[in-house]
Scaffold this motif. Structure first.
Motif, short mmCIF file in Angstrom:
data_model
loop_
_atom_site.label_atom_id
_atom_site.label_comp_id
_atom_site.label_asym_id
_atom_site.label_seq_id
_atom_site.Cartn_x
_atom_site.Cartn_y
_atom_site.Cartn_z
N PRO A 85 90.30 -106.42 17.26
CA PRO A 85 88.92 -106.05 17.54
C PRO A 85 87.99 -107.26 17.51
O PRO A 85 88.15 -108.16 16.69
CB PRO A 85 88.59 -105.08 16.38
N ALA A 86 87.04 -107.28 18.43
CA ALA A 86 86.07 -108.36 18.45
C ALA A 86 85.08 -108.17 17.31
O ALA A 86 84.64 -107.06 17.03
CB ALA A 86 85.33 -108.38 19.79
N ALA A 87 84.73 -109.27 16.64
CA ALA A 87 83.79 -109.19 15.52
C ALA A 87 83.27 -110.59 15.23
O ALA A 87 84.01 -111.57 15.35
CB ALA A 87 84.45 -108.61 14.28
N SER A 88 82.02 -110.68 14.84
CA SER A 88 81.46 -111.96 14.42
C SER A 88 81.81 -112.21 12.96
O SER A 88 82.11 -111.28 12.20
CB SER A 88 79.94 -111.96 14.61
N TYR A 89 81.71 -113.48 12.58
CA TYR A 89 81.93 -113.80 11.18
C TYR A 89 80.92 -113.08 10.29
O TYR A 89 81.28 -112.52 9.25
CB TYR A 89 81.86 -115.31 10.94
N GLU A 90 79.65 -113.09 10.68
CA GLU A 90 78.63 -112.48 9.83
C GLU A 90 78.88 -111.00 9.62
O GLU A 90 78.74 -110.48 8.51
CB GLU A 90 77.24 -112.69 10.41
N GLU A 91 79.29 -110.29 10.69
CA GLU A 91 79.58 -108.86 10.55
C GLU A 91 80.69 -108.65 9.53
O GLU A 91 80.57 -107.81 8.62
CB GLU A 91 79.99 -108.26 11.89
N LEU A 92 81.77 -109.41 9.65
CA LEU A 92 82.90 -109.24 8.74
C LEU A 92 82.54 -109.65 7.32
O LEU A 92 82.97 -109.01 6.35
CB LEU A 92 84.10 -110.05 9.24
N THR A 188 92.19 -109.38 11.04
CA THR A 188 91.72 -108.12 11.62
C THR A 188 92.78 -107.55 12.55
O THR A 188 93.64 -108.26 13.07
CB THR A 188 90.42 -108.33 12.42
N GLY A 189 92.69 -106.23 12.77
CA GLY A 189 93.61 -105.57 13.68
C GLY A 189 93.13 -104.16 13.99
O GLY A 189 92.18 -103.66 13.38
N ALA A 288 91.26 -93.14 7.13
CA ALA A 288 90.15 -93.89 7.70
C ALA A 288 89.86 -93.46 9.14
O ALA A 288 88.70 -93.37 9.55
CB ALA A 288 90.46 -95.39 7.65
N LEU A 289 90.91 -93.20 9.90
CA LEU A 289 90.72 -92.70 11.27
C LEU A 289 89.97 -91.37 11.26
O LEU A 289 89.08 -91.12 12.09
CB LEU A 289 92.07 -92.53 11.98
N ASP A 290 90.33 -90.51 10.31
CA ASP A 290 89.65 -89.21 10.19
C ASP A 290 88.15 -89.39 9.90
O ASP A 290 87.35 -88.53 10.25
CB ASP A 290 90.28 -88.38 9.06
N GLU A 291 87.79 -90.50 9.26
CA GLU A 291 86.39 -90.76 8.93
C GLU A 291 85.67 -91.54 10.02
O GLU A 291 84.51 -91.93 9.85
CB GLU A 291 86.28 -91.49 7.59
N GLY A 292 86.36 -91.80 11.13
CA GLY A 292 85.71 -92.43 12.27
C GLY A 292 85.93 -93.92 12.42
O GLY A 292 85.38 -94.53 13.34
N ALA A 293 86.72 -94.54 11.57
CA ALA A 293 86.99 -95.97 11.70
C ALA A 293 87.98 -96.22 12.84
O ALA A 293 88.77 -95.34 13.20
CB ALA A 293 87.54 -96.53 10.39
N SER A 294 87.94 -97.41 13.39
CA SER A 294 88.85 -97.76 14.48
C SER A 294 89.47 -99.15 14.31
O SER A 294 90.44 -99.48 14.98
CB SER A 294 88.12 -97.72 15.83
N ALA A 295 88.89 -99.96 13.43
CA ALA A 295 89.37 -101.33 13.22
C ALA A 295 89.64 -101.54 11.73
O ALA A 295 89.13 -100.81 10.88
CB ALA A 295 88.33 -102.34 13.71
N ALA A 296 90.44 -102.56 11.44
CA ALA A 296 90.82 -102.81 10.05
C ALA A 296 90.76 -104.30 9.75
O ALA A 296 90.91 -105.14 10.65
CB ALA A 296 92.22 -102.28 9.77
N TRP A 297 90.52 -104.61 8.49
CA TRP A 297 90.58 -106.00 8.04
C TRP A 297 91.25 -106.05 6.68
O TRP A 297 91.28 -105.07 5.94
CB TRP A 297 89.19 -106.64 8.00
N ALA A 318 94.77 -113.64 12.19
CA ALA A 318 93.73 -114.31 11.41
C ALA A 318 92.43 -114.41 12.20
O ALA A 318 92.43 -114.78 13.38
CB ALA A 318 94.20 -115.69 10.99
N HIS A 319 91.32 -114.07 11.57
CA HIS A 319 90.00 -114.23 12.18
C HIS A 319 89.33 -115.51 11.68
O HIS A 319 88.81 -116.29 12.47
CB HIS A 319 89.12 -113.02 11.84
N HIS A 320 89.34 -115.75 10.36
CA HIS A 320 88.78 -116.97 9.80
C HIS A 320 89.37 -117.21 8.42
O HIS A 320 89.98 -116.31 7.84
CB HIS A 320 87.24 -116.90 9.72
N ALA A 321 89.20 -118.41 7.94
CA ALA A 321 89.60 -118.74 6.57
C ALA A 321 88.36 -118.69 5.68
O ALA A 321 87.24 -118.92 6.14
CB ALA A 321 90.21 -120.13 6.52
N TYR A 322 88.57 -118.33 4.41
CA TYR A 322 87.45 -118.37 3.49
C TYR A 322 87.86 -119.10 2.21
O TYR A 322 89.04 -119.18 1.87
CB TYR A 322 86.90 -116.97 3.20
N HIS A 323 86.86 -119.66 1.54
CA HIS A 323 87.11 -120.57 0.43
C HIS A 323 86.14 -120.30 -0.71
O HIS A 323 85.03 -119.81 -0.49
CB HIS A 323 86.93 -122.03 0.89
#
Length: 335
Positions: A85-92, A188-189, A288-297, A318-323
């Motif tokens: 799924p497409a996502a910005s760093y700030e959103e995630l 993400t997936g 989670a699908l039952d609650e309307g989610a479609s993406a996971a992290w 992998a979307h990004h690394a965090y430290h």
């Protein structure tokens, strides 16, 4: 690499490009490697005294002598994602923060100072999404004082490797002696492929954590504060595969809009390689699908090869690394 009309490689970056994502090629020193050239891609975080520092996606800073450059250019701020799924760093970053809330927080401009009696770095670190509203040195002094008043070391959580991440802040922290203690990745997936992986038979879901679940959880001696953090989030679910004396497997999921997060997936060492982790994830994903989610992290450490193989097989990437950067032991400044 940039090639001129005459067919020669060219360096098309300067010190004015600090803060931009670049790709450079340098000439290796004699005997350094069998290859004549080395290519490096990342954010140019400094260019001082004849040395470039390029921060790679992993957060590693590569020091390159200016004299060794043979080519260089500015490249797009983040590579196009091939899957997931497409996502910005700030959103995630904001979704991840809501899934693991501290018991106390305070704003410093657009930074959030978070504390939870030392339970996990994530709940006891600064989330610097934006401008602190003051010069960096003053902000870091305020941060150290705030955590010092609570008897906690000061940590700043940063990220690298995606559009909008904080390579420049990482470089500034390192210049001031802050030490990077922990690096992991956020992956993400799609949610549906996880739900389809297994039947999830025998997995019990609950809104609240119980003693059996905690007995399998990797952390011991959990306080009331830790339990509050575990139970925080918009819509929290705990999964348990019952066992003889303790659960055979557990997991945690937080549903937040289109996102579902997976964490605390633990399996009895004696019952590994039986698909229990997959069953836990599948059961949580279906809820989670039952609650309307479609993406996971989820978050995974670089050296956890078993988890990385499992999540790769489920379609995560992998979307990004965090430290987490820890304050210097002694800077001579007033906390």
């Amino acid at each position: 690499m940039e090639i001129s009309a005459a067919g020669r490689l060219e360096v098309r970056i300067t010190a004015a490009d600090v803060g931009k994502r670049v790709s450079v090629r340098r000439l290796n020193e004699a005997g350094d490697t069998a290859e004549k050239f080395t290519d490096t891609v990342g954010v140019l975080t400094s260019w001082d005294n004849g040395v470039l520092v390029i921060t790679r996606k992993s957060g590693e800073g590569v020091h390159i002598p200016e004299s060794s450059l043979v080519a260089g250019k500015i490249v797009p701020s983040a590579p196009a994602r091939r899957r997931g799924p497409a996502a910005s760093y700030e959103e995630l970053a904001r979704v991840a923060a809501r899934a693991w809330r501290p018991v106390e927080s305070e704003r410093l401009g657009e930074w959030e100072l978070r504390a939870a009696s030392g339970f996990t770095r994530r709940a006891n670190s600064v989330l610097p999404l934006g401008d602190p509203g003051m010069p960096l040195d003053a902000a870091l002094t305020a941060v150290r004082r705030w955590y010092g008043e609570r008897g906690l070391p000061a940590y700043v959580q940063t990220a690298t490797g995606a559009e909008g991440t904080e390579e420049m802040l990482c470089a500034e922290l390192e210049r001031r002696g802050w030490e990077r203690e922990v690096t992991a990745e956020l992956w993400t997936g799609g949610l549906a492929p996880v739900a389809d992986r297994a039947e999830g038979a025998g997995v019990v879901l609950s809104r609240e954590v119980d003693r059996a679940w905690l007995s399998r959880y990797g952390r011991k001696g959990l306080s009331d504060v830790a339990l509050r953090v575990l139970g925080s989030g918009p819509s929290v679910w705990f999964a348990t595969v019952p066992g003889a004396d303790a659960p055979a497997a557990i997991g945690r999921c937080v549903v937040d809009g289109r996102w579902a997060s997976f964490a605390a997936v633990e399996v009895d060492p004696a019952q590994r390689r039986r698909g229990l982790a997959t069953a836990v994830l599948a059961a949580l994903a279906r809820r989670a699908l039952d609650e309307g989610a479609s993406a996971a992290w989820l978050q995974v450490e670089a050296d956890n090869t078993a988890a990385r193989a499992l999540y790769t097989g489920m379609g995560f990437a992998a979307h990004h690394a965090y430290h987490h950067y820890r304050e210097p032991a002694d800077t001579g400044t007033d906390r």
